[in-house]
Motif scaffolding. Sequence first.
Motif, PDB file in Angstrom:
ATOM      1  N   GLN A   1      56.539 -25.821 -72.037  1.00  0.00           N
ATOM      2  CA  GLN A   1      56.685 -27.110 -72.714  1.00  0.00           C
ATOM      3  C   GLN A   1      55.535 -28.066 -72.371  1.00  0.00           C
ATOM      4  O   GLN A   1      55.733 -29.247 -72.097  1.00  0.00           O
ATOM      5  N   VAL A   2      54.341 -27.510 -72.389  1.00  0.00           N
ATOM      6  CA  VAL A   2      53.120 -28.271 -72.105  1.00  0.00           C
ATOM      7  C   VAL A   2      52.186 -28.172 -73.308  1.00  0.00           C
ATOM      8  O   VAL A   2      52.048 -27.103 -73.902  1.00  0.00           O
ATOM      9  N   ASP A   3      51.568 -29.286 -73.667  1.00  0.00           N
ATOM     10  CA  ASP A   3      50.552 -29.280 -74.710  1.00  0.00           C
ATOM     11  C   ASP A   3      49.182 -29.081 -74.065  1.00  0.00           C
ATOM     12  O   ASP A   3      48.952 -29.473 -72.914  1.00  0.00           O
ATOM     13  N   VAL A   4      48.276 -28.472 -74.817  1.00  0.00           N
ATOM     14  CA  VAL A   4      46.959 -28.108 -74.299  1.00  0.00           C
ATOM     15  C   VAL A   4      45.885 -28.948 -74.982  1.00  0.00           C
ATOM     16  O   VAL A   4      45.926 -29.181 -76.196  1.00  0.00           O
ATOM     17  N   LEU A   5      44.926 -29.402 -74.181  1.00  0.00           N
ATOM     18  CA  LEU A   5      43.757 -30.107 -74.685  1.00  0.00           C
ATOM     19  C   LEU A   5      42.540 -29.203 -74.546  1.00  0.00           C
ATOM     20  O   LEU A   5      42.420 -28.454 -73.588  1.00  0.00           O
ATOM     21  N   LEU A   6      41.619 -29.314 -75.495  1.00  0.00           N
ATOM     22  CA  LEU A   6      40.346 -28.612 -75.427  1.00  0.00           C
ATOM     23  C   LEU A   6      39.247 -29.657 -75.313  1.00  0.00           C
ATOM     24  O   LEU A   6      39.080 -30.491 -76.207  1.00  0.00           O
ATOM     25  N   GLU A   7      38.531 -29.626 -74.195  1.00  0.00           N
ATOM     26  CA  GLU A   7      37.443 -30.585 -73.982  1.00  0.00           C
ATOM     27  C   GLU A   7      36.120 -29.944 -74.395  1.00  0.00           C
ATOM     28  O   GLU A   7      35.695 -28.949 -73.809  1.00  0.00           O
ATOM     29  N   PHE A   8      35.487 -30.507 -75.388  1.00  0.00           N
ATOM     30  CA  PHE A   8      34.185 -30.008 -75.811  1.00  0.00           C
ATOM     31  C   PHE A   8      33.088 -30.746 -75.051  1.00  0.00           C
ATOM     32  O   PHE A   8      33.228 -31.902 -74.666  1.00  0.00           O
ATOM     33  N   THR A   9      31.973 -30.063 -74.812  1.00  0.00           N
ATOM     34  CA  THR A   9      30.808 -30.641 -74.162  1.00  0.00           C
ATOM     35  C   THR A   9      29.648 -29.665 -74.308  1.00  0.00           C
ATOM     36  O   THR A   9      29.869 -28.444 -74.249  1.00  0.00           O
TER      37      THR A   9
END
Length: 278
Positions: free
Chosen positions: A135-143
């Motif tokens: 029950q966790v949402d995922v973030l994608l960090e671009f760089t």
Amino acid sequence: MNHVDRPEPRRPKVGLEHLTLRHEPLSVFVSAAAAGDAASVCLSVRHPGTQDRKVLRATMARLDALGIPVAMGDGFLLGPGTGPEDLRRQLDILADMRAPLANTCAYEPDTDAPRDPGAITDLLGEFCRMARTAQVDVLLEFTPLSHVPSLAAAVTLLEQLDQPNLRILVDTLHLVRAGEGPADLRGIDRRLIGYCQLSDGLRASEGLSAYLDEANNDRAVPGEGEFPLAEILSLVPEEVTVSAEVPSRRLERAGVAPEERARLILESSRKLVARART
């Protein structure tokens, strides 16, 4: 003519990112967040304090007493040295933090290596499924320092994966260093934005090595640089967490204590967010 009192504008909520004071013990970081009236904090699952269960329990108890939630867990690195079991262990730490978001980054330390989002597609998809069970949402960090070097590349990867719990983390430094800005944000579905890390700097950079040092050690306080932050923030949905990520070697060398650094960074950030939303 009758005078009508206008309601005072709401004070913007701005969080404090762990990287801002990453060399400090968790107790110092929490004190600084409280001193700056942070609305939330981010904690790294790679910090020695979060990996010590006793220290983390004490930290969470103190954050609870202060009424400061953990908005996001940082440090989920995707790459050849990371496997599903590593990510599962970090998810266990995230559960102890009670954080609803896990931030991933496909960091590539070799500045000469080609950037290839396909290199982490399978692992990111597997992690999204694992996180959804927790029950966790995922973030994608671009760089440009990663295999997902730009906002455009991140959007394409999200479309390919089609994971319902995956969104994009917009770091203002990385957005500018990718050669992107407000026009690029206007061109995407705002529902893809899940989090915003706020810092400032000069428009130009002297290459990837200088940018890596800037990102980790010496960002500018929001409002003191040249980034088009007001325009960027005006395009971030108001329900999305905005959190200051401003490691500052300049302030540290000037002898500014962690609590004072947090006060300065957070107050400047709130003023900027308020202007952007007016």
